[in-house]
Structure formats: C-alpha cells, structure tokens
Design an enzyme around this catalytic site. Structure first.
Site, short mmCIF file in Angstrom:
data_model
loop_
_atom_site.label_atom_id
_atom_site.label_comp_id
_atom_site.label_asym_id
_atom_site.label_seq_id
_atom_site.Cartn_x
_atom_site.Cartn_y
_atom_site.Cartn_z
N ARG A 52 0.84 -1.20 0.00
CA ARG A 52 0.00 0.00 0.00
C ARG A 52 0.88 1.24 0.00
O ARG A 52 1.98 1.22 0.55
CB ARG A 52 -0.90 0.01 1.25
CG ARG A 52 -1.86 -1.17 1.34
CD ARG A 52 -2.46 -1.27 2.73
NE ARG A 52 -3.13 -0.04 3.14
CZ ARG A 52 -3.52 0.21 4.39
NH1 ARG A 52 -3.25 -0.65 5.36
NH2 ARG A 52 -4.14 1.33 4.68
N LEU A 80 -5.74 0.77 -1.46
CA LEU A 80 -6.90 0.00 -1.01
C LEU A 80 -8.01 0.88 -0.47
O LEU A 80 -9.12 0.39 -0.24
CB LEU A 80 -6.46 -1.01 0.06
CG LEU A 80 -5.45 -2.07 -0.41
CD1 LEU A 80 -5.10 -3.00 0.74
CD2 LEU A 80 -6.02 -2.87 -1.58
N GLY A 102 -1.21 -9.39 8.38
CA GLY A 102 -0.62 -9.22 9.70
C GLY A 102 -0.97 -7.90 10.34
O GLY A 102 -0.16 -7.32 11.07
N HIS A 145 5.52 -5.98 20.51
CA HIS A 145 6.61 -6.55 19.73
C HIS A 145 7.02 -7.88 20.34
O HIS A 145 6.60 -8.24 21.45
CB HIS A 145 7.81 -5.60 19.66
CG HIS A 145 7.64 -4.49 18.67
ND1 HIS A 145 7.57 -4.72 17.32
CD2 HIS A 145 7.51 -3.15 18.84
CE1 HIS A 145 7.41 -3.58 16.68
NE2 HIS A 145 7.37 -2.60 17.58
N ASP A 175 8.36 -13.96 17.09
CA ASP A 175 7.91 -13.57 15.74
C ASP A 175 7.91 -14.74 14.76
O ASP A 175 6.91 -14.98 14.07
CB ASP A 175 8.82 -12.47 15.19
CG ASP A 175 8.42 -11.08 15.68
OD1 ASP A 175 7.38 -10.96 16.34
OD2 ASP A 175 9.17 -10.13 15.39
#
Length: 394
Positions: A52, A80, A102, A145, A175
């Site tokens: 994007r 978008l 995500g 995080h 992660d």
C-alpha cells in the site's frame, strides 16, 4: 555455495515445490507475516504481495535487494482506500486459495478486506491472520513486539544465566517460531481441510499462543517438578556444565552438549579428562566440573578444538556468527545457505524428494511488478488502474 535456480531471469514465474498451483494473496506487513508468505513462496506457492502507498517500513534501514523476506513473489502497489483498488484486491481474493495478513485486529475489516468480505467472495478461502496478542483478549488492540509477547508466556523468563537477567533470543522464538511458523502450519492444515469440505475458514495465529505451545516440553517439566523457575539452573538452560558454551584462547566459543553417557565419555576422552573430571551426576560437583572445562577450553584456539572434535560423537561444535555460518563445511555441502542474485541467504527448507523447492525471484521493490503480476492473475484494465493512480508501477 550455489543455487540451482540462480540463473533464472528475475521475471521467471515457473514454480517448483509441493505448493505449486496454490495461490496466495499477501497483504503486506512487517515481521512474521512476510516471513510466512516467503515460506509459502519458497515451497512453491504463487504468492502476490499487495503493498500500500505509505506502508510501514522496517524499524531499521535495509537495502531492498537484501530484504530476503520479500523474495520469491511479485509486488503490486494498490491504493486499497480507493473503491477500484479495493475491487482489484477482492478480485485477487476470488482467484486465491489463501490470504495472509498481519494487521492489528479490525484493520482489514475497515479496509473492506476482512474475513466476512473475503469469504463472501470466495467461500473456500483460507484466511490467515498473524498478530502478537491474537484477535481477542484484553491486549488484542494494544501495540506490541516480540519481546513483550515472549515475556508474558514464560519463555523469556526461562532464557538466561543463573543470577542474571532474562536474555532476549533475537526474535526467533516469538515472531518467527511462535508466530510465522504456526501461521503456516495453520494455513496448510486449513487448506488441506478445505480441499475436502470445499469451505474455507479463518486461522488466528497469535505469537503468544504459538510461543506457549513451543514451550510444551519445559511446561511439562515444570509441572512435574523437574524444572526450576530459577533460570540457568536446569539441564538445558546452561545450568548443567556439560550443556553450555566455553570460551577458547582466541576469544571464540565452543558449544558443548554431550548429554548421553556414551557421548559424554567420548567428550572426556578427547579432552584427556576421563579419569579426573568430577562426577557429573552429582549437581554438587557441577561448579568444579564447570571450572575444569572452562580452564581446559581456554588452553586452545577455536580452530584447534574444531580439529579435535570434528567427526566425533562428543557433541561439540564451534559457535559461528551469521557471517561465518555459510562457509561451514557441512552447511556448504548441503547448500543450507546460497548466493542468490548476489545476496547470501538461507535456502528454502525443508527439502522434498519428489517436488524439490528452489528460489525463484529476488526481493521486489513495492509495486515493481504491478502490471505483470496483476495481468498474470487475470486482472483486466491494468493500464487504466495505473493511469488513474489506483495502482502504481514505478
């Protein structure tokens, strides 16, 4: 260190691997979701990445050609928030088997690309969602995080030396281990089920869930009273002197892990300590054993120890940096790291006997493949989308 696919042109779209023929739409993000999309592409899936305008970048500068998390799939740049951009994305969804996103919970819905809208267009779609906290719960809408996700699961507390603070395991445990890999497992399981039922579903992959699941063995040991909550005092967390790292005379390190009696006997024999080492079965002797091993390893260089232990069952290996690892003889022989389009990077894993995997295209800049990728997926009027600014082709 070669790559069998390395001589292909960057726009070569041939696919190999067990997921050849599977189509995936990736809504671009950072962290674990692009790793999951990279893995699907490595396994042969036809992944199209939707970037994007103004998409968030990595928190550290990274040359685009070195960002291997973007490898193996084309990038299209779509607005978008424009009705035609959304319509184009939904047209891609109609042609896909899987969607991966995500975003923070609710963002995809506000864009018009949430599970309801996408499954309405494509009832067999597997909709994979990657978040840290999950789609619900008190923290679902909070920023976070890796370090925070692994902190609340217990995993971070367990990593470190006795008497010291918890040690951050890069972002491999949360992660990528507890997040991206669980997303891929979930997506593939749902895809297999959809091939039978004809119905898709939503896969909610939360890093906190996956990290907790990764900890199953340790949790079992804790529940059985066989694992202390005091870090650095247990068998596999540097508490045992025969499962630890030792510094060498030149500042290198050797990883020592001969847990089994036969391997430990070989370890002591090669060190010349078979008749002098304290009893390792008596934890009261561990400080003395650790001191003896420390003094012994400090007497030679890392390369000298490598030469001594190479090819033995003593379970001792050098601690290599990421810069050194690709040249290790075993990894080099297997092609664990490859040089692809001028960048040394991990090769696809795992390996398959009948449908081998191979790297295809290098990382793409956002929008670099807009025209070609949209056309390849059967989207018409691409030039009109570019001319209107809905889609961008740099």
């Amino acid at each position: 260190m070669t790559d069998p696919a390395g001589d292909r042109a960057p726009n070569d779209t041939r696919r190999t691997g067990p997921l050849a023929g599977v189509r995936v739409v990736e809504l671009a993000g950072i962290g674990p979701s692009p790793f999951a999309a990279m893995l699907l592409a490595d396994l042969g899936a036809d992944v199209i990445r939707i970037d994007r305008p103004g998409s968030p970048a990595l928190p550290v500068p990274l040359a685009p050609e070195s960002d291997v998390l973007r490898r193996g799939r084309p990038s299209v740049l779509l607005d978008l928030k424009h009705p035609d951009g959304l319509a184009t994305a939904l047209a891609l969804v109609e042609r896909a088997d899987v969607l991966v996103e995500g975003y923070r919970p609710g963002v995809a819905e506000r864009l018009g690309l949430g599970p309801d809208a996408c499954l309405d267009r494509n009832p067999a779609l597997v909709y994979g969602r990657m978040t840290g906290w999950g789609q619900d719960g008190p923290l679902a809408q909070s920023a976070g995080h890796d370090i925070g996700y692994v902190a609340i699961t217990g995993a971070l507390h367990a990593i470190g030396r006795a008497g010291g603070p918890p040690q951050v395991p890069v972002n491999l445990v949360g992660d990528f281990g507890g997040g991206a890999l669980y997303l891929v497992v979930g997506v593939l399981a749902a895809l297999l089920e959809a091939r039978t039922s004809g119905r898709g579903q939503v896969v909610d992959a939360a890093i906190v869930d996956g990290t907790a699941h990764l900890s199953s063995l340790v949790v079992s040991l804790v529940s059985s009273g066989l694992w202390s909550d005091q870090r650095g005092t247990n068998l596999l967390d540097s508490g045992a002197p025969f499962y630890d790292v030792y510094e060498t005379s030149d500042g290198g390190w050797m990883a020592v892990g001969p847990l089994e009696p036969a391997f430990y006997a070989e370890f002591l024999r090669l060190l010349g300590l078979a008749h002098t080492a304290p009893d390792r079965l008596d934890p009261r002797q561990w400080p003395a054993l650790r001191a003896l091993l420390g003094d012994t390893f400090r007497a030679r260089t890392r390369d000298e120890w490598v030469a001594l232990f190479e090819g033995t069952d003593a379970c001792v290996e050098p601690v290599l940096s990421y810069a050194e690892a690709p040249t290790h003889p075993h990894l080099a022989a297997r092609g664990t790291y490859v040089e692809h389009h001028g960048v040394v990077q991990p090769a696809p894993a795992p390996r398959f006997s009948r449908t081998p995997v191979a790297l295809s295209t290098p990382p793409s800049m956002p929008g670099a493949d807009t025209r070609a990728a949209l056309s390849a997926w059967g989207i018409g009027h691409v030039d009109d989308l570019i001319a209107s600014g809905v889609a961008t082709q740099p």
